[in-house]
Every structure is written in C-alpha cells, then in structure tokens.
Design a protein around this motif. Structure first.
Motif, mmCIF file in Angstrom:
data_model
loop_
_atom_site.group_PDB
_atom_site.id
_atom_site.type_symbol
_atom_site.label_atom_id
_atom_site.label_comp_id
_atom_site.label_asym_id
_atom_site.label_seq_id
_atom_site.Cartn_x
_atom_site.Cartn_y
_atom_site.Cartn_z
ATOM 1 N N ALA A 137 17.750 21.955 -66.492
ATOM 2 C CA ALA A 137 18.265 22.682 -65.321
ATOM 3 C C ALA A 137 17.245 23.691 -64.806
ATOM 4 N N GLN A 138 16.502 24.325 -65.726
ATOM 5 C CA GLN A 138 15.539 25.345 -65.330
ATOM 6 C C GLN A 138 14.375 24.762 -64.533
ATOM 7 N N VAL A 139 13.970 23.542 -64.846
ATOM 8 C CA VAL A 139 12.858 22.942 -64.102
ATOM 9 C C VAL A 139 13.342 22.172 -62.876
ATOM 10 N N ASN A 140 14.642 22.223 -62.643
ATOM 11 C CA ASN A 140 15.208 21.587 -61.444
ATOM 12 C C ASN A 140 15.962 22.597 -60.592
ATOM 13 N N GLY A 141 15.444 23.815 -60.550
ATOM 14 C CA GLY A 141 16.044 24.823 -59.685
ATOM 15 C C GLY A 141 16.312 26.152 -60.334
ATOM 16 N N ARG A 142 16.292 26.193 -61.683
ATOM 17 C CA ARG A 142 16.497 27.429 -62.431
ATOM 18 C C ARG A 142 17.817 28.071 -62.015
ATOM 19 N N ASN A 143 17.798 29.298 -61.508
ATOM 20 C CA ASN A 143 19.036 29.977 -61.120
ATOM 21 C C ASN A 143 19.451 29.690 -59.687
ATOM 22 N N ASN A 144 18.653 28.900 -58.980
ATOM 23 C CA ASN A 144 18.916 28.664 -57.567
ATOM 24 C C ASN A 144 19.613 27.328 -57.318
#
Length: 199
Positions: A137-144
């Motif tokens: 998830a972090q490398v596919n948008g992180r917190n966004n």
C-alpha cells in the motif's frame, strides 16, 4: 531456525540501524529542542494475529492544548516534526521493532488498536503476517489512497508475498522516500481515522 524473510530483515536492518545512529542522534536533539521530552513516541499497535506490541518513533507533535487551539494532528505537528515525517527520519527508531521481531521490513503497516474491531473479515487478514515498515500500500500511494484501497493492497500482499516481492517493494520505497510522495492525505497530517467499512 530463522526463516528467509526474518533473515533478510536482520541482514538489512542491523547495518542500516547502526549507520543511521548519527542521524538519529541529530533528530533526537532536534526533537528535544522543539518539543521537549519525551523524545520518542511510543504507542501500542496490533502486530501478528492482532497481538499488541509497543511501536517507537521520533515524536513529531506537541501535546494537545485546546486553549491554544492545538487539537488536531495538523495543528500539533511541529516544523521539525513535519521535516522528520517528510524524510521518514521519524521512523528510524522503528527499525528496533524489526530487530526485536515485532515487525518486518515489508508488510501491512501497523495501525491503531481500536481499528481491530472495525475491520471486515477480509480486511482483518492483514494481521496474518507481521506488520511492516513499508508495504504494498505504501508504494502504491502511501497515505494518499482510500482506506479500502489500502486494505486491498494489504490483503493482496498477504496472498502473494514472496522474497522477490519484498525486494521490489523495498526498492520502490527508497525511490518514494527520496521523492517524498504520499506523505499525507489531503487535509490531514497523515491520514483520516478509519471508522469502518460498509459490510
């Protein structure tokens, strides 16, 4: 016997932790001067199978003070804290959680204890593996990205994880940290609170 994933965690984390000690010392001094003690932020987070552990990071916010209008995360985040977060230096102490075995380098990010009862059965599968410092998830948008997308990536990792996937995620993470992408969701210091999904 140490499995391959745990071996990779230790092989990468121990030297990085040692090499970043000067950076951590400088960060600790900056935190001490900007927000005082404690220097480290400690919080119980759910780990493997939802069992709690204490995660440590550098403190980036001042204590809530409603009289001064310091209530939300955005209001409490200091300039030093914003820099530490944007560079991910605030997470260097978390490497110790990996050394201890509470976390892995790669896996679903550890969230809040109160979220455990808000997950759907599918979302709760994220706790079938150790939480990670970084993840799919972090490398596919992180917190966004949305919570639903984030959990979908977490479950995808649980189902498809491999050493090769971990290495690819680590390489993408380095690139993302250098670019400072996805640090926060729009209008938030990090991400809005997860209140549960419609079942």
């Amino acid at each position: 016997m140490i499995d391959a994933k745990r071996g990779l965690d230790l092989a990468l984390t121990l030297p990085v932790f040692a090499l970043t000690l000067p950076i951590q010392a400088a960060a600790a001094l900056a935190v001490r001067r900007s927000v005082g003690r404690p220097i480290l932020f400690r919080q119980r987070r759910p780990g493997l199978h939802g069992e709690a552990f204490e995660m440590v990071k550098f403190r980036t916010m001042i204590a809530p003070d409603p009289e001064r209008g310091l209530v939300t995360d955005e209001q409490r985040l200091t300039k030093v804290g914003a820099f530490l977060r944007s560079t991910s230096i605030d997470e260097l102490p978390t490497l110790w959680n990996i050394v201890k075995g509470d976390m892995s380098l790669v896996g679903p990010r550890p969230l809040l204890m109160q979220y455990l009862e808000r997950y759907t059965d599918e979302q709760a599968r994220r706790h079938e593996v150790r939480p990670g410092l970084t993840g799919l998830a972090q490398v596919n948008g992180r917190n966004n990205i949305s919570w639903e997308d984030r959990f979908a990536y977490d479950v995808e990792y649980v189902e498809s994880r491999s050493m090769l996937m971990d290495l690819r995620i680590l390489l993408r993470t380095v690139r993302q940290v250098l670019r400072r992408d996805g640090i926060s969701a729009e209008g938030h210091a990090t991400m809005s609170e997860f209140m549960g999904s419609r079942r």
